[in-house]
Design an enzyme around this catalytic site. Structure first.
Site, PDB file in Angstrom:
ATOM      1  N   THR A 132       0.757  -0.859   0.047  1.00  0.00           N
ATOM      2  CA  THR A 132       0.392  -0.076  -0.081  1.00  0.00           C
ATOM      3  C   THR A 132       0.534   1.087  -0.154  1.00  0.00           C
ATOM      4  O   THR A 132       2.371   1.457   0.379  1.00  0.00           O
ATOM      5  CB  THR A 132      -1.002  -0.123   0.883  1.00  0.00           C
ATOM      6  OG1 THR A 132      -1.843   1.384   1.454  1.00  0.00           O
ATOM      7  CG2 THR A 132      -0.119  -0.449   2.447  1.00  0.00           C
ATOM      8  N   ASP A 133       0.504   2.394  -0.373  1.00  0.00           N
ATOM      9  CA  ASP A 133       1.138   3.265  -0.529  1.00  0.00           C
ATOM     10  C   ASP A 133       1.034   3.785   1.474  1.00  0.00           C
ATOM     11  O   ASP A 133       1.506   4.735   0.938  1.00  0.00           O
ATOM     12  CB  ASP A 133       0.212   4.544  -1.323  1.00  0.00           C
ATOM     13  CG  ASP A 133      -1.341   5.000  -0.313  1.00  0.00           C
ATOM     14  OD1 ASP A 133      -1.754   4.226   0.448  1.00  0.00           O
ATOM     15  OD2 ASP A 133      -2.030   6.020  -1.579  1.00  0.00           O
ATOM     16  N   GLU A 134       0.083   3.748   1.546  1.00  0.00           N
ATOM     17  CA  GLU A 134       0.129   4.233   3.322  1.00  0.00           C
ATOM     18  C   GLU A 134       1.513   3.907   4.186  1.00  0.00           C
ATOM     19  O   GLU A 134       1.450   4.932   5.613  1.00  0.00           O
ATOM     20  CB  GLU A 134      -0.846   2.991   4.296  1.00  0.00           C
ATOM     21  CG  GLU A 134      -2.512   3.550   2.908  1.00  0.00           C
ATOM     22  CD  GLU A 134      -3.887   3.310   4.272  1.00  0.00           C
ATOM     23  OE1 GLU A 134      -3.283   3.830   5.464  1.00  0.00           O
ATOM     24  OE2 GLU A 134      -4.431   2.590   3.381  1.00  0.00           O
ATOM     25  N   TYR A 158      -2.577  -0.629  11.283  1.00  0.00           N
ATOM     26  CA  TYR A 158      -1.928  -1.218   9.794  1.00  0.00           C
ATOM     27  C   TYR A 158      -0.659  -0.705   8.956  1.00  0.00           C
ATOM     28  O   TYR A 158      -0.056  -2.230   7.806  1.00  0.00           O
ATOM     29  CB  TYR A 158      -3.124  -0.440   9.039  1.00  0.00           C
ATOM     30  CG  TYR A 158      -3.386  -1.472   7.558  1.00  0.00           C
ATOM     31  CD1 TYR A 158      -3.275  -2.026   6.842  1.00  0.00           C
ATOM     32  CD2 TYR A 158      -3.597   0.130   5.951  1.00  0.00           C
ATOM     33  CE1 TYR A 158      -2.880  -2.942   6.032  1.00  0.00           C
ATOM     34  CE2 TYR A 158      -3.286  -0.303   5.085  1.00  0.00           C
ATOM     35  CZ  TYR A 158      -3.135  -1.762   4.978  1.00  0.00           C
ATOM     36  OH  TYR A 158      -3.576  -1.853   3.019  1.00  0.00           O
ATOM     37  N   LYS A 162       2.345  -3.471   7.112  1.00  0.00           N
ATOM     38  CA  LYS A 162       2.778  -3.218   6.034  1.00  0.00           C
ATOM     39  C   LYS A 162       4.416  -3.111   5.250  1.00  0.00           C
ATOM     40  O   LYS A 162       4.737  -3.819   4.676  1.00  0.00           O
ATOM     41  CB  LYS A 162       1.327  -2.631   5.108  1.00  0.00           C
ATOM     42  CG  LYS A 162      -0.087  -2.697   5.101  1.00  0.00           C
ATOM     43  CD  LYS A 162      -0.005  -4.622   4.524  1.00  0.00           C
ATOM     44  CE  LYS A 162      -0.001  -4.904   3.028  1.00  0.00           C
ATOM     45  NZ  LYS A 162       0.186  -5.805   2.279  1.00  0.00           N
TER      46      LYS A 162
HETATM   47  P1  NAD Z   1      -9.611  -7.628   2.219  1.00  0.00           P
HETATM   48  O1  NAD Z   1      -9.209  -7.361   3.730  1.00  0.00           O
HETATM   49  O2  NAD Z   1     -11.216  -7.317   1.303  1.00  0.00           O
HETATM   50  O3  NAD Z   1      -9.049  -9.309   1.695  1.00  0.00           O
HETATM   51  C1  NAD Z   1      -7.807  -9.860   2.370  1.00  0.00           C
HETATM   52  C2  NAD Z   1      -8.173 -11.286   2.513  1.00  0.00           C
HETATM   53  O4  NAD Z   1      -7.300 -11.907   2.689  1.00  0.00           O
HETATM   54  C3  NAD Z   1      -9.768 -11.908   2.462  1.00  0.00           C
HETATM   55  O5  NAD Z   1      -9.131 -12.660   1.995  1.00  0.00           O
HETATM   56  C4  NAD Z   1      -9.140 -12.787   4.069  1.00  0.00           C
HETATM   57  O6  NAD Z   1     -10.139 -13.636   4.165  1.00  0.00           O
HETATM   58  C5  NAD Z   1      -7.706 -12.651   3.583  1.00  0.00           C
HETATM   59  N1  NAD Z   1      -6.629 -13.360   4.904  1.00  0.00           N
HETATM   60  C6  NAD Z   1      -6.917 -12.713   6.282  1.00  0.00           C
HETATM   61  N2  NAD Z   1      -5.684 -12.928   6.616  1.00  0.00           N
HETATM   62  C7  NAD Z   1      -5.162 -13.917   6.167  1.00  0.00           C
HETATM   63  C8  NAD Z   1      -5.063 -15.111   6.286  1.00  0.00           C
HETATM   64  N3  NAD Z   1      -4.147 -15.000   7.740  1.00  0.00           N
HETATM   65  N4  NAD Z   1      -4.250 -15.759   5.781  1.00  0.00           N
HETATM   66  C9  NAD Z   1      -4.976 -16.455   4.728  1.00  0.00           C
HETATM   67  N5  NAD Z   1      -5.416 -15.434   4.097  1.00  0.00           N
HETATM   68  C10 NAD Z   1      -6.161 -14.013   5.365  1.00  0.00           C
HETATM   69  O7  NAD Z   1      -8.228  -6.603   1.400  1.00  0.00           O
HETATM   70  P2  NAD Z   1      -7.893  -6.580   0.314  1.00  0.00           P
HETATM   71  O8  NAD Z   1      -8.504  -4.187   0.522  1.00  0.00           O
HETATM   72  O9  NAD Z   1      -8.805  -6.997  -1.003  1.00  0.00           O
HETATM   73  O10 NAD Z   1      -6.464  -5.379   0.485  1.00  0.00           O
HETATM   74  C11 NAD Z   1      -5.683  -6.602  -0.844  1.00  0.00           C
HETATM   75  C12 NAD Z   1      -4.161  -6.622  -0.229  1.00  0.00           C
HETATM   76  O11 NAD Z   1      -4.081  -5.090  -0.735  1.00  0.00           O
HETATM   77  C13 NAD Z   1      -4.105  -6.091   1.315  1.00  0.00           C
HETATM   78  O12 NAD Z   1      -3.018  -6.778   1.495  1.00  0.00           O
HETATM   79  C14 NAD Z   1      -3.461  -4.817   1.044  1.00  0.00           C
HETATM   80  O13 NAD Z   1      -2.558  -4.711   2.024  1.00  0.00           O
HETATM   81  C15 NAD Z   1      -3.726  -4.448   0.120  1.00  0.00           C
HETATM   82  N6  NAD Z   1      -4.067  -2.630  -0.429  1.00  0.00           N
HETATM   83  C16 NAD Z   1      -5.660  -3.028  -0.214  1.00  0.00           C
HETATM   84  C17 NAD Z   1      -5.919  -1.192  -0.697  1.00  0.00           C
HETATM   85  C18 NAD Z   1      -7.177  -1.494  -0.522  1.00  0.00           C
HETATM   86  O14 NAD Z   1      -7.682   0.150  -1.040  1.00  0.00           O
HETATM   87  N7  NAD Z   1      -8.094  -2.117  -0.128  1.00  0.00           N
HETATM   88  C19 NAD Z   1      -5.159  -0.385  -0.740  1.00  0.00           C
HETATM   89  C20 NAD Z   1      -3.611  -0.841  -0.900  1.00  0.00           C
HETATM   90  C21 NAD Z   1      -3.180  -2.121  -1.021  1.00  0.00           C
HETATM   91  P1  TYD Z   2     -10.899   3.902   4.243  1.00  0.00           P
HETATM   92  O1  TYD Z   2     -11.743   3.281   3.027  1.00  0.00           O
HETATM   93  O2  TYD Z   2     -10.922   3.500   5.448  1.00  0.00           O
HETATM   94  O3  TYD Z   2      -9.105   3.885   2.983  1.00  0.00           O
HETATM   95  P2  TYD Z   2      -7.612   4.167   3.795  1.00  0.00           P
HETATM   96  O4  TYD Z   2      -8.208   4.127   5.422  1.00  0.00           O
HETATM   97  O5  TYD Z   2      -7.373   2.654   3.751  1.00  0.00           O
HETATM   98  O6  TYD Z   2      -7.268   5.574   3.500  1.00  0.00           O
HETATM   99  O7  TYD Z   2     -10.940   5.338   4.385  1.00  0.00           O
HETATM  100  C1  TYD Z   2     -10.718   6.237   3.564  1.00  0.00           C
HETATM  101  C2  TYD Z   2     -11.013   7.463   3.843  1.00  0.00           C
HETATM  102  O8  TYD Z   2     -12.527   8.024   3.917  1.00  0.00           O
HETATM  103  C3  TYD Z   2      -9.879   8.654   5.303  1.00  0.00           C
HETATM  104  O9  TYD Z   2      -9.394   9.218   4.666  1.00  0.00           O
HETATM  105  C4  TYD Z   2     -11.474   7.758   6.130  1.00  0.00           C
HETATM  106  C5  TYD Z   2     -12.354   7.836   5.885  1.00  0.00           C
HETATM  107  N1  TYD Z   2     -13.595   7.897   5.823  1.00  0.00           N
HETATM  108  C6  TYD Z   2     -14.269   8.562   6.609  1.00  0.00           C
HETATM  109  O10 TYD Z   2     -14.973   9.784   6.362  1.00  0.00           O
HETATM  110  N2  TYD Z   2     -15.527   7.940   7.538  1.00  0.00           N
HETATM  111  C7  TYD Z   2     -15.894   6.246   7.034  1.00  0.00           C
HETATM  112  O11 TYD Z   2     -17.109   5.787   7.074  1.00  0.00           O
HETATM  113  C8  TYD Z   2     -14.355   5.758   6.752  1.00  0.00           C
HETATM  114  C9  TYD Z   2     -14.652   4.101   6.669  1.00  0.00           C
HETATM  115  C10 TYD Z   2     -14.002   6.025   5.601  1.00  0.00           C
END
Ligand code: NAD
Ligand code: TYD
Length: 352
Positions: A132-134, A158, A162
């Protein structure tokens, strides 16, 4: 065959569906099915022999070793993680376990597996870590966007977990020569996202005429990446990325949270006029502790080296996403059960 971890989550399941459609080779999908994992995401692959699903925790090393031995993948694409910042604030332990220890276990098993490969199989093996960019921390409104050389400065449990996993991946390449690749992407949105993250939560709440909670003043900025673009970016890195490198993947769509929520409301006003104007549901609530101000991605490296750029505009991607949720009320019903409502109590009750 490729091995995907976390392929029942939001991005992982989009990636598996996209892979089967575009590349078409078999996928071994490993997922522990935590609250965020949902086999319904993969329902369309039920009778497809190219998709093999195993419920398995990446913390279970013997099981991971056995799966690698049996299925002999040419690559591992590692999505499995605890992924929600607010949950990491309420319970950081699971983030350290899955994101740090789990990634370590996977690296160890991948290293043992890769060491036993020979010839082209060894040369062509890849371990792609999805991050992630975070990990880069927070930007002011005028700072330059995150590049691959921006120093790490994670601010939430989180992002810290990561960041730790990214460092382990880097070290396994540097020390053991494991052929790794890392991607750091911005906020994804699109179909199949669990309604705890901002965009699906707001759509879900608006459809029930519930408050749309905006943390703080709503001025925090995120870059929004359509999940289909993220999948094509990962495929580009897997096929053409330089070993040991990291690639930032962004959507060219910086928006503040209030803009995002208002855009969702406007789309709903057209496609779901009951309850319009939905903006009247916007409610400012207590801010997230340590809330990062701004994320932005400089994606020149992946664009120049691998000729990848996002295809979706935020406006069209958001319209597709809202329409998907309107058309899939059964899916939403399936994931918003008792456990989901408990989470809403934990995260939102003391924000009012
Ligand atoms: P998500 O939470 O929707 O899915 C995570 C999946 O991992 C789930 O299916 C869960 O069951 C599985 N999981 C969790 N713990 C596990 C374990 N111990 N063993 C096996 N499986 C396990 O997450 P996502 O949004 O699909 O994100 C996927 C990846 O991308 C993550 O690594 C996250 O850090 C990264 N990412 C997500 C975002 C975003 O905006 N969603 C942005 C940047 C990076
Ligand atoms: P989120 O979707 O949780 O992603 P991330 O924290 O990983 O960026 O949140 C996106 C942005 O929205 C973040 O600045 C937090 C804000 N946010 C709210 O304002 N209200 C909410 O209920 C949630 C879940 C997030």
């Amino acid at each position: 065959m490729i091995l995907v971890t976390g392929g029942a989550g939001f991005i992982g399941s989009n990636f598996v569906l996209d892979w089967i459609k575009t590349v078409g080779t078999p996928v071994l999908n490993i997922d522990a099915l935590t609250y965020a994992g949902n086999v319904a995401n993969l329902a369309s692959l039920k009778n497809d022999a190219r998709h093999h699903f195993e419920r398995c925790d990446i913390l279970d090393r013997p099981a991971m070793a056995a799966l690698l031995k049996t299925h002999h993948p040419r690559a591992i694409i590692h999505f499995a993680a605890e992924s929600h910042v607010d949950r990491s604030i309420h319970g950081p332990g699971a983030f350290v376990q899955t994101n740090v220890v789990g990634t370590f276990n996977l690296l160890e098993e991948a290293r043992a597996y890769w060491n036993d490969l020979t010839g082209d199989e060894k040369k062509n093996f890849r371990f792609l870590h999805v991050s992630t960019d975070e990990v880069y921390g927070s930007l002011s409104p005028t700072d330059p966007a995150f590049s691959e050389t921006t120093p790490y400065a994670p601010n939430s449990p989180y992002s810290a977990s990561k960041a730790a996993s990214d460092h382990l991946v880097r070290a396994y390449h540097h020390t053991y020569g494991l052929p790794t690749l890392t991607t750091n992407c911005s906020n994804n949105y699109g179909p199949l996202q669990f309604p705890e993250k901002l965009i699906p939560l707001v759509i879900h709440n608006a459809l029930q005429a519930k408050a749309l909670p905006i943390y703080g003043d709503g001025k925090n900025i995120r870059d929004w990446l359509y999940v289909g673009d993220h999948c094509s970016g990962i495929r580009a890195v897997l096929e053409k990325g330089r070993l040991g490198e990291t690639y930032n993947i962004g959507g060219n769509s910086e928006k503040n949270n209030l803009e995002v929520v208002k855009a969702i409301c406007a789309i709903l006003d057209t496609h779901h006029p009951q309850g319009a104007p939905h903006e009247k549901l916007i409610t400012f609530v207590k801010d997230r502790p340590g809330h990062d101000q701004r994320y932005a991605i400089d994606a020149r490296k992946i664009s120049q080296e691998l000729q990848w750029s996002p295809q979706e505009k935020f406006e069209t991607g958001l319209a597709k996403t809202v329409t998907w949720y309107l058309d899939h009320s059964d899916w939403v019903k399936g994931v918003t059960s008792g456990a989901y409502r408990q989470w809403l109590d934990v995260n939102y009750d003391d924000r009012q």
